[in-house]
Design a protein around this motif. Structure first.
Motif, PDB file in Angstrom:
ATOM      1  N   PHE A  67       0.834  -1.201   0.000  1.00 37.62           N
ATOM      2  CA  PHE A  67       0.000   0.000   0.000  1.00 37.62           C
ATOM      3  C   PHE A  67       0.873   1.257   0.000  1.00 37.62           C
ATOM      4  O   PHE A  67       0.601   2.214  -0.731  1.00 37.62           O
ATOM      5  N   THR A  68       1.919   1.247   0.821  1.00 37.03           N
ATOM      6  CA  THR A  68       2.807   2.411   0.893  1.00 37.03           C
ATOM      7  C   THR A  68       3.529   2.636  -0.422  1.00 37.03           C
ATOM      8  O   THR A  68       3.673   3.784  -0.873  1.00 37.03           O
ATOM      9  N   LEU A  69       4.003   1.559  -1.061  1.00 35.57           N
ATOM     10  CA  LEU A  69       4.686   1.690  -2.343  1.00 35.57           C
ATOM     11  C   LEU A  69       3.763   2.307  -3.386  1.00 35.57           C
ATOM     12  O   LEU A  69       4.187   3.149  -4.186  1.00 35.57           O
ATOM     13  N   SER A  70       2.504   1.899  -3.394  1.00 32.36           N
ATOM     14  CA  SER A  70       1.552   2.445  -4.357  1.00 32.36           C
ATOM     15  C   SER A  70       1.163   3.880  -4.007  1.00 32.36           C
ATOM     16  O   SER A  70       1.108   4.753  -4.884  1.00 32.36           O
ATOM     17  N   TYR A  71       0.924   4.125  -2.736  1.00 36.11           N
ATOM     18  CA  TYR A  71       0.467   5.444  -2.290  1.00 36.11           C
ATOM     19  C   TYR A  71       1.505   6.526  -2.590  1.00 36.11           C
ATOM     20  O   TYR A  71       1.146   7.662  -2.915  1.00 36.11           O
ATOM     21  N   ASP A  72       2.783   6.177  -2.496  1.00 35.77           N
ATOM     22  CA  ASP A  72       3.859   7.150  -2.702  1.00 35.77           C
ATOM     23  C   ASP A  72       4.437   7.135  -4.114  1.00 35.77           C
ATOM     24  O   ASP A  72       5.330   7.937  -4.410  1.00 35.77           O
ATOM     25  N   GLU A  73       3.975   6.244  -4.975  1.00 38.97           N
ATOM     26  CA  GLU A  73       4.610   6.073  -6.282  1.00 38.97           C
ATOM     27  C   GLU A  73       4.379   7.280  -7.188  1.00 38.97           C
ATOM     28  O   GLU A  73       3.263   7.771  -7.329  1.00 38.97           O
ATOM     29  N   PHE A  74       5.455   7.741  -7.802  1.00 40.91           N
ATOM     30  CA  PHE A  74       5.385   8.898  -8.690  1.00 40.91           C
ATOM     31  C   PHE A  74       5.794   8.547 -10.119  1.00 40.91           C
ATOM     32  O   PHE A  74       5.043   8.775 -11.065  1.00 40.91           O
ATOM     33  N   SER A  80      -1.282   8.122 -15.964  1.00 43.62           N
ATOM     34  CA  SER A  80      -2.397   8.473 -15.069  1.00 43.62           C
ATOM     35  C   SER A  80      -3.548   9.145 -15.789  1.00 43.62           C
ATOM     36  O   SER A  80      -4.613   9.353 -15.195  1.00 43.62           O
ATOM     37  N   GLY A  81      -3.357   9.502 -17.048  1.00 43.99           N
ATOM     38  CA  GLY A  81      -4.419  10.191 -17.764  1.00 43.99           C
ATOM     39  C   GLY A  81      -4.573  11.630 -17.311  1.00 43.99           C
ATOM     40  O   GLY A  81      -3.601  12.290 -16.941  1.00 43.99           O
ATOM     41  N   GLN A  82      -5.799  12.112 -17.315  1.00 43.41           N
ATOM     42  CA  GLN A  82      -6.061  13.510 -16.977  1.00 43.41           C
ATOM     43  C   GLN A  82      -6.268  13.735 -15.490  1.00 43.41           C
ATOM     44  O   GLN A  82      -6.361  14.889 -15.062  1.00 43.41           O
ATOM     45  N   ARG A  83      -6.367  12.690 -14.718  1.00 40.57           N
ATOM     46  CA  ARG A  83      -6.613  12.833 -13.278  1.00 40.57           C
ATOM     47  C   ARG A  83      -5.394  12.341 -12.508  1.00 40.57           C
ATOM     48  O   ARG A  83      -4.995  11.179 -12.627  1.00 40.57           O
ATOM     49  N   ASN A  84      -4.813  13.225 -11.734  1.00 47.70           N
ATOM     50  CA  ASN A  84      -3.578  12.919 -11.023  1.00 47.70           C
ATOM     51  C   ASN A  84      -3.830  12.155  -9.725  1.00 47.70           C
ATOM     52  O   ASN A  84      -4.870  12.321  -9.083  1.00 47.70           O
ATOM     53  N   THR A  85      -2.861  11.352  -9.359  1.00 50.68           N
ATOM     54  CA  THR A  85      -2.813  10.837  -7.996  1.00 50.68           C
ATOM     55  C   THR A  85      -2.159  11.895  -7.117  1.00 50.68           C
ATOM     56  O   THR A  85      -1.690  12.928  -7.608  1.00 50.68           O
ATOM     57  N   LEU A  86      -2.104  11.654  -5.826  1.00 49.31           N
ATOM     58  CA  LEU A  86      -1.607  12.679  -4.902  1.00 49.31           C
ATOM     59  C   LEU A  86      -0.143  13.055  -5.166  1.00 49.31           C
ATOM     60  O   LEU A  86       0.177  14.247  -5.185  1.00 49.31           O
ATOM     61  N   PRO A  87       0.779  12.110  -5.358  1.00 48.22           N
ATOM     62  CA  PRO A  87       2.166  12.522  -5.646  1.00 48.22           C
ATOM     63  C   PRO A  87       2.278  13.377  -6.897  1.00 48.22           C
ATOM     64  O   PRO A  87       3.057  14.351  -6.922  1.00 48.22           O
ATOM     65  N   LEU A  88       1.532  13.054  -7.951  1.00 49.32           N
ATOM     66  CA  LEU A  88       1.574  13.851  -9.173  1.00 49.32           C
ATOM     67  C   LEU A  88       0.974  15.235  -8.947  1.00 49.32           C
ATOM     68  O   LEU A  88       1.472  16.237  -9.481  1.00 49.32           O
ATOM     69  N   GLU A  89      -0.086  15.293  -8.151  1.00 46.71           N
ATOM     70  CA  GLU A  89      -0.709  16.586  -7.856  1.00 46.71           C
ATOM     71  C   GLU A  89       0.237  17.469  -7.052  1.00 46.71           C
ATOM     72  O   GLU A  89       0.335  18.678  -7.309  1.00 46.71           O
TER      73      GLU A  89
END
Length: 271
Positions: free
Chosen positions: A202-209, A216-225
């Protein structure tokens, strides 16, 4: 009283510098996130309040933090569930040698030695060739699994290599089916390890950039944002976000810790 040698003080100084390098930036972010409304991005601090922690939940100049956080959270949970299920099944399959097992093993872990940006680029090209749109929950999920699955697979292999098969043999001798043996014998024994694997993936995915950056398409995950906002958000709101995400991660660790102790205590009570 024993006299300390020069090497002892050198090692102590090195350790102190290491701790400062490790936790100094984190402490700095915590402090700067607790400024007043007039606070800036650098010292000295201007006031003391929780103002910027509340601003994290408000609309920013460009975008916001809440929706990307929800995406990262859902993506992390999906990656964790799929990784745990697949790694357990794969590692159980590798408990016995079979034709082609060596080739499959090295193909499974091959993505760990490929630069993550190339993995992201390759998945993006495949989706483009196939005419599929890239999204954080499709191509992003696949990109994260290329990172988490091999790691969890290697961990579970080590766990099952230390697993005593006599427990399963005894259960079968008593008439238990394969499914009942797995759920009532194998699963309780590996449950504490699965908690650790789940938290890690979960941590590896949550922090992955990097692996998410091109798929990711047009909607960013938190690291990208966060990365995108570093160019337009010039307030301690970014620091406050770092504080809240750190608290969130620490809370997950504590939950996993207490869950592990509960499972271990239950196992000791059953033996």
């Amino acid at each position: 009283m024993q006299k300390r040698s020069l090497s002892f003080y050198l090692l102590l100084a090195f350790f102190c510098l290491f701790v400062l390098f490790l936790y100094g930036p984190m402490i700095t972010i915590f402090m700067l996130s607790l400024q007043g409304p007039e606070g800036g991005l650098t010292f000295p601090m201007r006031g003391l309040s929780f103002y910027w922690l509340g601003q994290v939940f408000q609309e920013q100049r460009v975008g916001n933090f809440i929706e990307p956080f929800v995406r990262s959270l859902l993506l992390g949970i999906a990656v964790m569930a799929i990784t745990i299920a697949a790694s357990v099944l794969a590692s159980m399959g590798f408990r016995q040698r079979f034709r082609g097992s060596t080739v499959i093993f090295y193909m499974t872990i091959a993505s760990l030695i490929v630069p993550s940006i190339l993995v992201s680029l390759g998945i993006g090209v495949v989706f483009q060739v196939m005419g599929w749109p890239t999204n954080w929950f499709t191509s992003g999920l696949g990109a994260h699994l290329t990172w988490t699955l091999p790691i969890a697979f290697l961990i579970m292999l080590g766990i099952f290599n230390r697993f005593n098969p006599s427990y399963e043999e005894a259960a079968r001798d008593l008439g238990a089916t394969d499914s009942k043996t797995f759920w009532e014998i194998v699963m309780p024994l590996i449950a504490p390890s699965l908690l650790g694997v789940g938290l890690l993936t979960f941590t590896l995915s949550y922090d992955e950039f990097t692996r998410t950056s091109l798929v990711s398409g047009q909607r960013n995950t938190l690291p990208l944002e966060i990365f995108g906002m570093t160019t337009n958000v010039t307030s301690p709101a970014l620091y406050a976000l770092g504080t809240l995400t750190t608290v969130f991660s620490a809370s997950l660790i504590l939950i996993a810790f207490f869950a592990y102790n509960a499972v271990a205590k239950r196992q000791r009570g059953q033996t």
